[in-house]
Design a protein around this motif. Structure first.
Motif, mmCIF file in Angstrom:
data_model
loop_
_atom_site.group_PDB
_atom_site.id
_atom_site.type_symbol
_atom_site.label_atom_id
_atom_site.label_comp_id
_atom_site.label_asym_id
_atom_site.label_seq_id
_atom_site.Cartn_x
_atom_site.Cartn_y
_atom_site.Cartn_z
ATOM 1 N N GLU A 223 34.431 20.361 13.043
ATOM 2 C CA GLU A 223 33.008 20.364 12.676
ATOM 3 C C GLU A 223 32.462 18.952 12.500
ATOM 4 O O GLU A 223 31.381 18.618 12.986
ATOM 5 C CB GLU A 223 32.804 21.165 11.381
ATOM 6 C CG GLU A 223 33.056 22.654 11.541
ATOM 7 C CD GLU A 223 32.806 23.413 10.252
ATOM 8 O OE1 GLU A 223 31.863 24.227 10.219
ATOM 9 O OE2 GLU A 223 33.541 23.191 9.274
ATOM 10 N N TYR A 224 33.183 18.107 11.774
ATOM 11 C CA TYR A 224 32.699 16.761 11.502
ATOM 12 C C TYR A 224 32.904 15.813 12.683
ATOM 13 O O TYR A 224 32.100 14.904 12.915
ATOM 14 C CB TYR A 224 33.422 16.165 10.284
ATOM 15 C CG TYR A 224 33.333 16.977 9.024
ATOM 16 C CD1 TYR A 224 32.164 17.631 8.669
ATOM 17 C CD2 TYR A 224 34.425 17.083 8.160
ATOM 18 C CE1 TYR A 224 32.079 18.371 7.505
ATOM 19 C CE2 TYR A 224 34.356 17.819 6.987
ATOM 20 C CZ TYR A 224 33.181 18.468 6.671
ATOM 21 O OH TYR A 224 33.104 19.197 5.518
ATOM 22 N N GLY A 225 33.998 16.015 13.409
ATOM 23 C CA GLY A 225 34.408 15.080 14.450
ATOM 24 C C GLY A 225 33.333 14.682 15.438
ATOM 25 O O GLY A 225 33.111 13.481 15.679
ATOM 26 N N PRO A 226 32.617 15.651 16.043
ATOM 27 C CA PRO A 226 31.609 15.286 17.036
ATOM 28 C C PRO A 226 30.483 14.410 16.484
ATOM 29 O O PRO A 226 29.856 13.660 17.231
ATOM 30 C CB PRO A 226 31.065 16.649 17.495
ATOM 31 C CG PRO A 226 32.159 17.616 17.192
ATOM 32 C CD PRO A 226 32.797 17.111 15.938
ATOM 33 N N HIS A 227 30.245 14.486 15.176
ATOM 34 C CA HIS A 227 29.113 13.762 14.593
ATOM 35 C C HIS A 227 29.502 12.436 13.947
ATOM 36 O O HIS A 227 28.635 11.603 13.671
ATOM 37 C CB HIS A 227 28.397 14.659 13.577
ATOM 38 C CG HIS A 227 27.910 15.946 14.171
ATOM 39 N ND1 HIS A 227 26.942 15.991 15.146
ATOM 40 C CD2 HIS A 227 28.296 17.236 13.966
ATOM 41 C CE1 HIS A 227 26.723 17.252 15.505
ATOM 42 N NE2 HIS A 227 27.538 18.020 14.800
ATOM 43 N N PRO B 185 25.068 26.087 4.354
ATOM 44 C CA PRO B 185 26.456 25.614 4.329
ATOM 45 C C PRO B 185 26.759 24.561 5.380
ATOM 46 O O PRO B 185 27.770 23.887 5.303
ATOM 47 C CB PRO B 185 27.247 26.890 4.629
ATOM 48 C CG PRO B 185 26.337 27.672 5.531
ATOM 49 C CD PRO B 185 24.942 27.393 5.045
ATOM 50 N N SER B 186 25.860 24.387 6.374
ATOM 51 C CA SER B 186 26.216 23.571 7.542
ATOM 52 C C SER B 186 25.090 22.671 8.020
ATOM 53 O O SER B 186 24.858 22.527 9.215
ATOM 54 C CB SER B 186 26.665 24.487 8.696
ATOM 55 O OG SER B 186 27.754 25.293 8.307
ATOM 56 N N HIS C 75 28.554 18.252 4.325
ATOM 57 C CA HIS C 75 27.987 19.491 4.857
ATOM 58 C C HIS C 75 26.841 19.206 5.826
ATOM 59 O O HIS C 75 26.609 19.981 6.758
ATOM 60 C CB HIS C 75 27.511 20.402 3.715
ATOM 61 C CG HIS C 75 28.623 21.148 3.050
ATOM 62 N ND1 HIS C 75 29.025 22.402 3.426
ATOM 63 C CD2 HIS C 75 29.450 20.777 2.032
ATOM 64 C CE1 HIS C 75 30.042 22.799 2.672
ATOM 65 N NE2 HIS C 75 30.313 21.824 1.811
ATOM 66 N N ASP C 76 26.143 18.117 5.626
ATOM 67 C CA ASP C 76 25.063 17.731 6.542
ATOM 68 C C ASP C 76 25.597 17.332 7.908
ATOM 69 O O ASP C 76 24.856 17.295 8.886
ATOM 70 C CB ASP C 76 24.259 16.578 5.941
ATOM 71 C CG ASP C 76 23.639 16.931 4.605
ATOM 72 O OD1 ASP C 76 23.036 18.014 4.506
ATOM 73 O OD2 ASP C 76 23.772 16.140 3.643
ATOM 74 N N TYR C 77 26.895 17.031 7.976
ATOM 75 C CA TYR C 77 27.530 16.615 9.225
ATOM 76 C C TYR C 77 28.011 17.789 10.071
ATOM 77 O O TYR C 77 28.527 17.593 11.173
ATOM 78 C CB TYR C 77 28.712 15.685 8.928
ATOM 79 C CG TYR C 77 28.386 14.225 9.177
ATOM 80 C CD1 TYR C 77 28.789 13.585 10.339
ATOM 81 C CD2 TYR C 77 27.648 13.496 8.250
ATOM 82 C CE1 TYR C 77 28.479 12.260 10.583
ATOM 83 C CE2 TYR C 77 27.337 12.169 8.473
ATOM 84 C CZ TYR C 77 27.752 11.562 9.647
ATOM 85 O OH TYR C 77 27.435 10.243 9.885
ATOM 86 N N ARG D 220 20.488 25.266 -1.240
ATOM 87 C CA ARG D 220 20.988 26.638 -1.149
ATOM 88 C C ARG D 220 19.855 27.669 -1.196
ATOM 89 O O ARG D 220 19.969 28.710 -1.836
ATOM 90 C CB ARG D 220 21.987 26.917 -2.277
ATOM 91 C CG ARG D 220 23.346 26.243 -2.062
ATOM 92 C CD ARG D 220 24.356 26.685 -3.105
ATOM 93 N NE ARG D 220 25.689 26.216 -2.776
ATOM 94 C CZ ARG D 220 26.157 25.003 -3.110
ATOM 95 N NH1 ARG D 220 25.393 24.156 -3.774
ATOM 96 N NH2 ARG D 220 27.382 24.646 -2.762
ATOM 97 N N ASN D 221 18.749 27.368 -0.564
ATOM 98 C CA ASN D 221 17.625 28.322 -0.498
ATOM 99 C C ASN D 221 17.138 28.753 -1.880
ATOM 100 O O ASN D 221 16.619 29.856 -2.052
ATOM 101 C CB ASN D 221 18.003 29.570 0.313
ATOM 102 C CG ASN D 221 18.175 29.281 1.791
ATOM 103 O OD1 ASN D 221 18.444 28.140 2.180
ATOM 104 N ND2 ASN D 221 18.025 30.288 2.615
ATOM 105 N N GLY D 222 17.359 27.902 -2.871
ATOM 106 C CA GLY D 222 16.930 28.206 -4.230
ATOM 107 C C GLY D 222 17.977 28.914 -5.058
ATOM 108 O O GLY D 222 17.798 29.096 -6.262
ATOM 109 N N ALA D 223 19.086 29.312 -4.433
ATOM 110 C CA ALA D 223 20.117 30.093 -5.137
ATOM 111 C C ALA D 223 20.995 29.218 -6.024
ATOM 112 O O ALA D 223 20.997 27.988 -5.922
ATOM 113 C CB ALA D 223 20.978 30.844 -4.125
#
Length: 327
Positions: free
Chosen positions: A182-186, A90-91, A125-127, A56-59
Motif C-alpha cells: 500500500e505505501y510502497g507505490p507512494h 482508513p486509506s 494512512h494518507d499514503y 473518521r466521518n465524525g465517528a
C-alpha cells in the motif's frame, strides 16, 4: 418631485459628512474594528491548535473533539490549526474530489472560528491512496494550506522575532514502507535524504527565536509503538538533526493519545497530539514522560518571545494539562 427629493438627500448627506469632519468622528471603519475576536487578547503573540489522526466521518469522538475545538477557538485567541497527519481513514483520499473531504473535514470542522488556515502534513494512512491529492486540495479549499508534501512557514511575533515551523513528511524515512504493497507505490521516488538535507539547511539558516518541527511519526512515544520499527526509523534519522540545531519542539501524531515527552539529555520537547477521533493505551512511568493520557482531544499552543505554552484540552472541553517552556 425627483429633483426636490435629490436635492434634499444631497443636502442631508453633505451636512452629515461635514458634521462628522467637524467633530472628529471616523469616516472609515475597518472590519477588524467591529470583529469581536479582536478582544481575545492575552500575553502571547501567536496561538495555534494541533489535532491529529482525525478523519473518521465524525465517528469515534471526532465530532465531539471538533465541537470543543470550535468552542475553544471562539473563546480564546487562535491564528491557525495544525493537522499532524492521518487526515483520512482508513486509506486516505482517492482525489481532491473524494467525498471524504466533506464527510470527514468540511462538514465536521464547521465552526466559524475554525475557518482560518489549516497547515496539514501526511500520515501513513494518507499514503494508502493518493497523498498528492491532499496537496492539490489546497487549490480548492480556502483554509487547507498544503503546498507540498513537506514545507515550512515563518510567523512573525509582535517584537519582530520569528517562529519557524517545518512541516515534514516522515513516511519516506521508514525503509519498511518501500516494500509495503500500500505505501510502497507512494513513497517510491520521494528521496528522503533530499528532504533531510532540506530540513538540515532550513534549521541551520534559521534566525527564529523558536524552531518547531511537525512530523507524523514520533521520535519517542509512551504509546504502543515505543520500540516499533517506524518509531525507531524516524528516531534514527531525525533525532540527530533536532539536537544539532537545538530545535525547541517536535510535534507529531500517529499515537492515538496525548503526550508530552522530554529526554533530560536532549534539548527538544516532544508533543504527541494524535487523539482527534480514537484513543489507544499509553504506558505510564517511562523515564521521558512528562504527561501521557489515553484521552480524546487537541493541543493549544501560545507563543511570545520569551515563552511557549502548551495546553491539552479533551473532548469535553476540560484542560487536563498545561505547561510552559521558557527561553
Amino acid at each position: 418631485m425627483k429633483g426636490t427629493l435629490g436635492t434634499a438627500l444631497g443636502a442631508t448627506l453633505s451636512g452629515a459628512a461635514l458634521t462628522g469632519l467637524a467633530t472628529g468622528m471616523p469616516t472609515q471603519i475597518e472590519s477588524g474594528d467591529i470583529d469581536s475576536r479582536a478582544s481575545l487578547k492575552d500575553e502571547f503573540d501567536l496561538h495555534f491548535m494541533a489535532v491529529g489522526d482525525w478523519g473518521r466521518n465524525g465517528a469515534d469522538h471526532q465530532l465531539q473533539v471538533a465541537r470543543q475545538m470550535g468552542k475553544w477557538a471562539t473563546e480564546n485567541p487562535n491564528d491557525f490549526i495544525i493537522s499532524t497527519g492521518d487526515n483520512f481513514y482508513p486509506s486516505g483520499v482517492a482525489s481532491e474530489h473524494d467525498p471524504l473531504w466533506h464527510y470527514s473535514y468540511e462538514n465536521i470542522y464547521t465552526d466559524f472560528s475554525l475557518q482560518w488556515d489549516w497547515y496539514p502534513i501526511l500520515g501513513n494512512h494518507d499514503y494508502k491512496s493518493d497523498p498528492e491529492a491532499q496537496v492539490r486540495y489546497s487549490k480548492i479549499s480556502r483554509r487547507w494550506k498544503m503546498p507540498a508534501r513537506y514545507y515550512s512557514k515563518t510567523f512573525r511575533l509582535k517584537s519582530g522575532e520569528k517562529l519557524l515551523i517545518a512541516f515534514i513528511d516522515t513516511n519516506p524515512m521508514i525503509p519498511e514502507f518501500y516494500k509495503n504493497s500500500e505505501y510502497g507505490p507512494h513513497v517510491a521516488g520521494q528521496q528522503p535524504k533530499k528532504q533531510l538535507d532540506w530540513l538540515d539547511k532550513l534549521l541551520a539558516n534559521s534566525d527564529a527565536c523558536w524552531n518547531i518541527v511537525v512530523g507524523h511519526h514520533p521520535v519517542y512515544t509512551a504509546g504502543p509503538r515505543t520500540e516499533n520499527y517506524d518509531t525507531l526509523a524516524v528516531r534514527k534519522v531525525l533525532q540527530p538533526i533536532l539536537e544539532k540545531h537545538q530545535v525547541d519542539v517536535y510535534l507529531s501524531g500517529h499515537e492515538h493519545s496525548m503526550q508530552h515527552l522530554k529526554n533530560s539529555s536532549e534539548h527538544f520537547h516532544q508533543f504527541i497530539s494524535g487523539a482527534g477521533s480514537e484513543v489507544t493505551p499509553v504506558k505510564q512511568n517511562l523515564g521521558y514522560s512528562r504527561f501521557v493520557a489515553a484521552e480524546y482531544g487537541f493541543m493549544y499552543f501560545a507563543v511570545n518571545t520569551r515563552q511557549l505554552q502548551c495546553k491539552i484540552v479533551d473532548h469535553l472541553g476540560r484542560t487536563s494539562y498545561s505547561m510552559v517552556i521558557s527561553k
